[in-house]
Structures are given as C-alpha cells and as structure tokens.
Write a protein that holds these residues in place. Structure first.
Motif, PDB file in Angstrom:
ATOM      1  N   SER A  25      38.714  39.583  41.161  1.00  0.00           N
ATOM      2  CA  SER A  25      38.377  40.017  42.523  1.00  0.00           C
ATOM      3  C   SER A  25      37.502  38.962  43.192  1.00  0.00           C
ATOM      4  CB  SER A  25      37.634  41.357  42.483  1.00  0.00           C
ATOM      5  OG  SER A  25      38.433  42.359  41.888  1.00  0.00           O
ATOM      6  N   ASN A  70      42.349  40.344  45.567  1.00  0.00           N
ATOM      7  CA  ASN A  70      42.473  40.714  44.160  1.00  0.00           C
ATOM      8  C   ASN A  70      43.730  40.065  43.586  1.00  0.00           C
ATOM      9  OD1 ASN A  70      40.269  42.908  43.900  1.00  0.00           O
ATOM     10  ND2 ASN A  70      41.418  43.521  45.713  1.00  0.00           N
ATOM     11  N   LYS A  73      29.879  37.011  43.359  1.00  0.00           N
ATOM     12  CA  LYS A  73      30.500  38.327  43.480  1.00  0.00           C
ATOM     13  C   LYS A  73      31.842  38.412  42.751  1.00  0.00           C
ATOM     14  CE  LYS A  73      28.374  39.597  47.908  1.00  0.00           C
ATOM     15  NZ  LYS A  73      28.640  40.021  49.305  1.00  0.00           N
ATOM     16  N   TYR A  74      32.228  37.346  42.078  1.00  0.00           N
ATOM     17  CA  TYR A  74      33.486  37.387  41.332  1.00  0.00           C
ATOM     18  C   TYR A  74      33.412  38.473  40.258  1.00  0.00           C
ATOM     19  CZ  TYR A  74      35.002  32.847  43.235  1.00  0.00           C
ATOM     20  OH  TYR A  74      35.392  31.835  44.061  1.00  0.00           O
ATOM     21  N   GLU A  75      34.507  39.199  40.095  1.00  0.00           N
ATOM     22  CA  GLU A  75      34.591  40.212  39.046  1.00  0.00           C
ATOM     23  C   GLU A  75      35.932  40.091  38.330  1.00  0.00           C
ATOM     24  OE1 GLU A  75      32.024  44.087  39.903  1.00  0.00           O
ATOM     25  OE2 GLU A  75      33.604  43.826  41.406  1.00  0.00           O
ATOM     26  N   THR A 113      38.268  42.122  35.596  1.00  0.00           N
ATOM     27  CA  THR A 113      38.461  43.377  34.871  1.00  0.00           C
ATOM     28  C   THR A 113      39.870  43.419  34.296  1.00  0.00           C
ATOM     29  OG1 THR A 113      38.205  45.783  35.036  1.00  0.00           O
ATOM     30  CG2 THR A 113      39.320  44.693  36.841  1.00  0.00           C
ATOM     31  N   ILE A 120      32.691  33.941  33.907  1.00  0.00           N
ATOM     32  CA  ILE A 120      32.900  35.325  34.319  1.00  0.00           C
ATOM     33  C   ILE A 120      33.330  36.131  33.107  1.00  0.00           C
ATOM     34  CG2 ILE A 120      34.093  36.865  35.914  1.00  0.00           C
ATOM     35  CD1 ILE A 120      34.639  34.444  37.662  1.00  0.00           C
ATOM     36  N   LYS A 170      35.121  42.813  32.300  1.00  0.00           N
ATOM     37  CA  LYS A 170      34.546  44.145  32.466  1.00  0.00           C
ATOM     38  C   LYS A 170      35.657  45.190  32.328  1.00  0.00           C
ATOM     39  CE  LYS A 170      31.832  44.663  35.976  1.00  0.00           C
ATOM     40  NZ  LYS A 170      31.355  44.634  37.386  1.00  0.00           N
ATOM     41  N   VAL A 173      35.793  48.387  37.584  1.00  0.00           N
ATOM     42  CA  VAL A 173      35.540  47.624  38.799  1.00  0.00           C
ATOM     43  C   VAL A 173      35.600  48.570  39.991  1.00  0.00           C
ATOM     44  CG1 VAL A 173      37.976  47.074  39.209  1.00  0.00           C
ATOM     45  CG2 VAL A 173      36.209  45.527  40.056  1.00  0.00           C
TER      46      VAL A 173
END
Length: 320
Positions: A25, A123, A160-162, A164, A186, A189, A192
């Motif tokens: 993301s 995304n 802010k990168y995520e 998942t 990163i 996770k 999200v």
C-alpha cells in the motif's frame, strides 16, 4: 475498490494452484497539491478525452492565485501552476486521470500483478506460490512507481508504506520475509486498514465489527445528547437520525463481507449487528427492555437488519 480487492483475493484463493497474495500500500504525499496542470491536460489528450471536456478542465484550472500570510505579513498574489482544489467532486476524477499512467505502467509488467487505487491510495497486489518471488516483483513495481513520481513531480510517503498478505494457510509460506525498498525495510503484517476498513490475512471481519461496536457507543451518546439538549426530540426525529446516521454506521461496508461468509459465520456477524440495532430502537422508541424486538421493529417501521443488508448487497450487484 474494496469489493474489487476482496473479489480478486477470493478468485486467487479459488485457483487450483494455492497462491499467497501480498499487497503493498502506497500513499501519495499531498496528492492534490502536486498535480501539474500541464501534465494533467496532456494526459486527458492522450486518453482521447473530448476537446470540450479538455477546454472545460483548462478553464477550471486557469486564473487561480494565492498569497501567503506569515508573521502578520502578506505576500503578493502569485499564480498557481499546480494543485487541484479538494473542495470539488470533480477533483477526485481529475486526479484519477492524472495517475492513470502509473496503473498502466505497473500492469504492463505482465507478471502476476494487479493495481487498485482510490485517488491517492494505491494498492499493488502480487500473487505467487513463493513469497521470495513476490518480493522481487513488488520491488520491480515500486521502481516503476518511483520513476512515475519523478516524472510527475509527485512524492510517495515511504514512512506510510504497508505490506500485508492474504492466505488461508500461512504455514505453507515463508511469512518471516521482508522487502527492501530504497533505504527502508518493510516488514510483513497480517492486517491492514484500507478505506476505513480493517482487513486481515484470512479476510475475517471481527476487527471491523469491533470497530463498529466501539463507534456505536459514541453514536448512542450523541443521539442521547441531541434528544435532551437540542431538540427534546419526538419519535419521528429520533427515528430519522437512527436511519440516516446510526444504521448507516452499523451497515458500513456491509456489501464487502455480507453473503461471502459461510452461513453460520454470517449469522454470527448479523447477530452482533442486530444487537446494536435492538439497543438503538429501544432507546429511540423509549421502550422497555422486555419489549419483543419484532414488535418494536414493526411499530417503528424499521426493516429487519438482514433484509437491509441484502438490499445494500443487491444495489452493489446491480451497479457492478
């Protein structure tokens, strides 16, 4: 976008080959403020947009000025050559045109990749049997995004990168892996937040329902204050607030998860939401707790919650 995201995840899960899906993301910093007018108009031409709409857009962007006020000093008015005002609905549509080339370039990689975006939230979904291969693919996709940002005077918020993942059986895959993007590492996770909705790796909705239950306490308190201090509301006004605000909160994003789960799981979720509706209707109608809920729904002209959820689901289906 959420419905499309969930549909794609379920489609990949239903394949004979057992894939794991990773989602990176990205977030564009001050997206509307970074839009180049020249680049936007050029993109509209490349998309073969009608000359009438292009000229209308040019007029919408032209002759805009601003000044800065700092320490009680005001600067001279200066012409704005970038930025789209966020107060207009058309601004979101124009931004989608502005970053359309980013989506096309990512999908042009012709690998197992899908790109979903909602204005400045981008995304990137990649699916494969091996997590190491997915990370290499995501690195290539991010390189494309970075090049696009450089050419379009845009900036991604790397903090802010995520990253998942979505899978029903995480033990089959290497979930200790991380991805190196520029100078940042990163980590993976299992959940999200996308468009105000919490998603986890198995697309179970407990976290989302818990958030609704927490918000419901605030809505009930607000409704009580409105009745006592503002209106001394009669039943019709209180019911109107319930229908417009409280039930909308209860059914928030229901089309994403409703009718996707197994029957027993679906009934469990509906039961939790029906409890919230029952509490509110007893409050709105000032009824005793012992009053049967079916009688209360009839007297307050309120449809059954599962009927309301089915109606929302059918609307989404008709417009898709």
């Amino acid at each position: 976008m959420l419905n499309l995201l969930v549909d794609q995840v379920y489609t990949m899960w239903d394949c004979e080959i057992k894939y794991v899906i990773f989602m990176l993301s990205l977030d564009v910093v001050e997206a509307f403020n970074q839009v180049s007018h020249v680049r936007l108009l050029h993109t509209l031409k490349m998309k073969r947009t009608s000359s009438y709409i292009i000229e209308w857009t040019r007029s919408f962007l032209e002759n805009r000025e601003t000044s800065l006020i700092f320490d009680e000093q005001t600067s001279d008015m200066r012409k704005i050559n970038a930025d789209i005002s966020q107060k207009f609905l058309i601004s979101s549509i124009l931004f989608l045109f502005f970053n359309a080339s980013l989506i096309e370039k990512c999908e042009a990689l012709r690998i197992k990749i899908e790109v979903l975006n909602f204005v400045n939230d981008i995304n990137i979904l990649v699916y494969d049997r091996f997590t190491e291969e997915i990370c290499r693919t995501l690195s290539k996709a991010h390189d494309v995004c970075a090049k696009w940002a450089c050419n379009h005077d845009a900036t991604f918020a790397s903090e802010k990168y995520e990253l998942t993942y979505f899978t029903r059986k995480s033990k089959r895959f290497n979930m200790m892996i991380s991805i190196q993007i520029e100078s940042s590492v990163i980590k993976l996770k299992s959940d999200v937040r996308v468009l105000e909705m919490q998603l986890n790796m198995k697309l179970q909705w407990d976290a989302h329902l818990q958030q609704i239950e927490m918000n419901h306490v605030t809505r009930m308190l607000t409704l009580s204050h409105l009745e006592v201090f503002t209106w001394e509301a009669i039943f019709t006004k209180a019911r109107q607030v319930y229908s417009a605000v409280v039930r909308s909160e209860i059914a928030f994003k229901a089309s994403v998860w409703h009718q996707r789960d197994k029957k027993d799981e679906l009934l469990s979720k509906e039961c939790r939401l029906e409890t919230l509706q029952n509490q509110t209707l007893h409050h709105v109608a000032e009824a005793f707790k012992r009053v049967n809920i079916k009688t209360l729904e009839t007297e307050t002209y309120t449809s059954l919650l599962h009927v309301h959820l089915n109606m929302l689901q059918n609307k989404i289906t008709l417009h898709s």
